[in-house]
Scaffold this active site. Structure first.
Site, PDB file in Angstrom:
ATOM      1  N   LYS A 121     -14.950  15.318 -40.118  1.00 11.16           N
ATOM      2  CA  LYS A 121     -14.652  15.392 -38.677  1.00 11.16           C
ATOM      3  C   LYS A 121     -14.646  13.983 -38.086  1.00 11.16           C
ATOM      4  O   LYS A 121     -13.779  13.641 -37.273  1.00 11.16           O
ATOM      5  CB  LYS A 121     -15.678  16.286 -37.966  1.00 11.16           C
ATOM      6  CG  LYS A 121     -15.499  17.763 -38.328  1.00 11.16           C
ATOM      7  CD  LYS A 121     -16.677  18.638 -37.942  1.00 11.16           C
ATOM      8  CE  LYS A 121     -16.507  20.035 -38.531  1.00 11.16           C
ATOM      9  NZ  LYS A 121     -17.648  20.904 -38.375  1.00 11.16           N
ATOM     10  N   GLN A 143     -23.493  21.149 -35.885  1.00 10.01           N
ATOM     11  CA  GLN A 143     -23.029  21.581 -37.207  1.00 10.01           C
ATOM     12  C   GLN A 143     -23.856  22.760 -37.727  1.00 10.01           C
ATOM     13  O   GLN A 143     -25.078  22.723 -37.738  1.00 10.01           O
ATOM     14  CB  GLN A 143     -23.099  20.393 -38.180  1.00 10.01           C
ATOM     15  CG  GLN A 143     -22.586  20.697 -39.571  1.00 10.01           C
ATOM     16  CD  GLN A 143     -21.109  21.088 -39.608  1.00 10.01           C
ATOM     17  OE1 GLN A 143     -20.268  20.488 -38.919  1.00 10.01           O
ATOM     18  NE2 GLN A 143     -20.778  22.103 -40.388  1.00 10.01           N
ATOM     19  N   ASP A 147     -16.216  23.825 -30.460  1.00  7.76           N
ATOM     20  CA  ASP A 147     -16.155  24.804 -31.547  1.00  7.76           C
ATOM     21  C   ASP A 147     -15.573  26.133 -31.049  1.00  7.76           C
ATOM     22  O   ASP A 147     -15.126  26.951 -31.845  1.00  7.76           O
ATOM     23  CB  ASP A 147     -17.581  25.080 -32.074  1.00  7.76           C
ATOM     24  CG  ASP A 147     -17.832  24.421 -33.425  1.00  7.76           C
ATOM     25  OD1 ASP A 147     -16.844  24.091 -34.112  1.00  7.76           O
ATOM     26  OD2 ASP A 147     -19.013  24.236 -33.781  1.00  7.76           O
TER      27      ASP A 147
END
Ligand code: NAD
Length: 288
Positions: free
Chosen positions: A53, A97, A120
């Site tokens: 990422k 995460q 997200d």
């Protein structure tokens, strides 16, 4: 029939090119978008995902900051950090995460992130908007990547039978909702661990999305001739050279399908591109 490949790497690279010009416009008028990634503990796979990422941010010109919390951190440490990031005007996107250590309430953490910084797309407000037909906000990255891949085939999905295998909060369920939305108009079936006659369901499906996490669970013969197959599964299995990644669908399914995604190089890169898209979108809505 030999399937055409839906190349997630190539499609992702095209999306990145478009994002780069949006970012450079933002840089000249205000500042670069800023994504903060928080990782707790030292799960090696999570560290690889986070690195990927960060690399994508660098390619596009997005500023990225990473917070590494030690594995013995507690929920309150993460809660205070998220509160700080929620209030920080210089932060556009926050990503925690997954998975968090088992002592954490992961859903509770997701719900704490401001919905407009939830890149997200897992906050209940962002997931709930999909039910109301609003798809212009923070969409969950893997399902929106799947939709972009389907769109890239140029095939109409209206009235087609789509089967989504897996009903998770982050992949299967939102993917099913997106497929059924007005304008896409697929007729959607959701299969899960308690479903019966999966073979019949697969054989009857024009679009097959496999999101379970069981290597090769869909044998090639189950794929309908001419179907579109999106293989979300990522499974590490032993191979001659050590190990390799394979999907949930038998590789030989390309003999039956019209379109198929590879693993790796399919849904994975698209998920990252969609995260970058959400980050740029979040920054644009704050700064432009
Ligand atoms: P999950 O474990 O949360 O959900 C799996 C789903 O599969 C569940 O809904 C379960 O009901 C269903 N299932 C289990 N056994 C089944 C069976 N025998 N028949 C039918 N359904 C069954 O997993 P997830 O987070 O949704 O991820 C699914 C897979 O997708 C994993 O391999 C994961 O690594 C992969 N994934 C890939 C990406 C990507 O970017 N490519 C992103 C997220 C997840």
């Amino acid at each position: 029939m030999v399937a055409r490949i839906i190349d997630g790497k190539r499609l992702g690279a095209e999306i990145e090119e478009e994002l780069k010009s949006r970012v450079s416009r933002m840089v000249s008028s205000s500042r670069a978008p800023h994504l903060v990634v928080v990782i707790v503990g030292d799960d090696p796979a999570s560290h690889v995902y986070v690195r990927n990422k960060e690399r994508a941010c660098k390619r596009i010109g997005i500023r990225s900051t990473r917070y590494d919390l030690p594995g013995d951190s507690v929920q309150d440490d993460l809660v205070s950090l998220i509160q700080e990031l929620n209030d920080d005007q210089d932060v556009d996107g926050i990503l925690v995460q997954s998975p968090l250590p088992s002592s954490f309430d992961e859903i509770g953490i997701t719900e704490m992130i401001r919905p407009d910084k939830d890149v997200d797309g897992f906050h209940p407000i962002n997931l709930g908007r999909i039910v109301t037909g609003k798809t212009d906000g923070m969409l969950p990255c893997t399902p929106s990547g799947i939709m972009r891949m389907l769109e890239s085939t140029g095939e109409s999905l209206a009235g087609k039978k789509a089967l989504v295998i897996g009903r998770s909060r982050i992949v299967g369920m939102p993917a099913a909702l997106l497929l059924a939305q007005r304008g896409i108009d697929a007729t959607v079936t959701i299969a899960h661990s308690r479903s019966k006659e999966l073979e019949l369901l697969c054989r009857d499906s024009d679009v097959l999305i496999a999101a379970v996490g069981r290597p090769g669970m869909v044998p090639r013969e189950w794929v309908k001739d001419g179907a579109i197959v999106i293989d979300v599964g990522i499974n590490r299995v032993k191979s001659e050279g050590g190990s390799k990644l394979i999907g949930d669908v038998d590789e030989g399914a390309s003999e039956y399908a019209k379109w198929i995604t590879p693993v790796p190089g399919g849904v994975g890169p698209m998920t990252i591109s969609m995260l970058m898209t959400n980050t740029v979108r979040a920054a644009e809505s704050r700064l432009c």
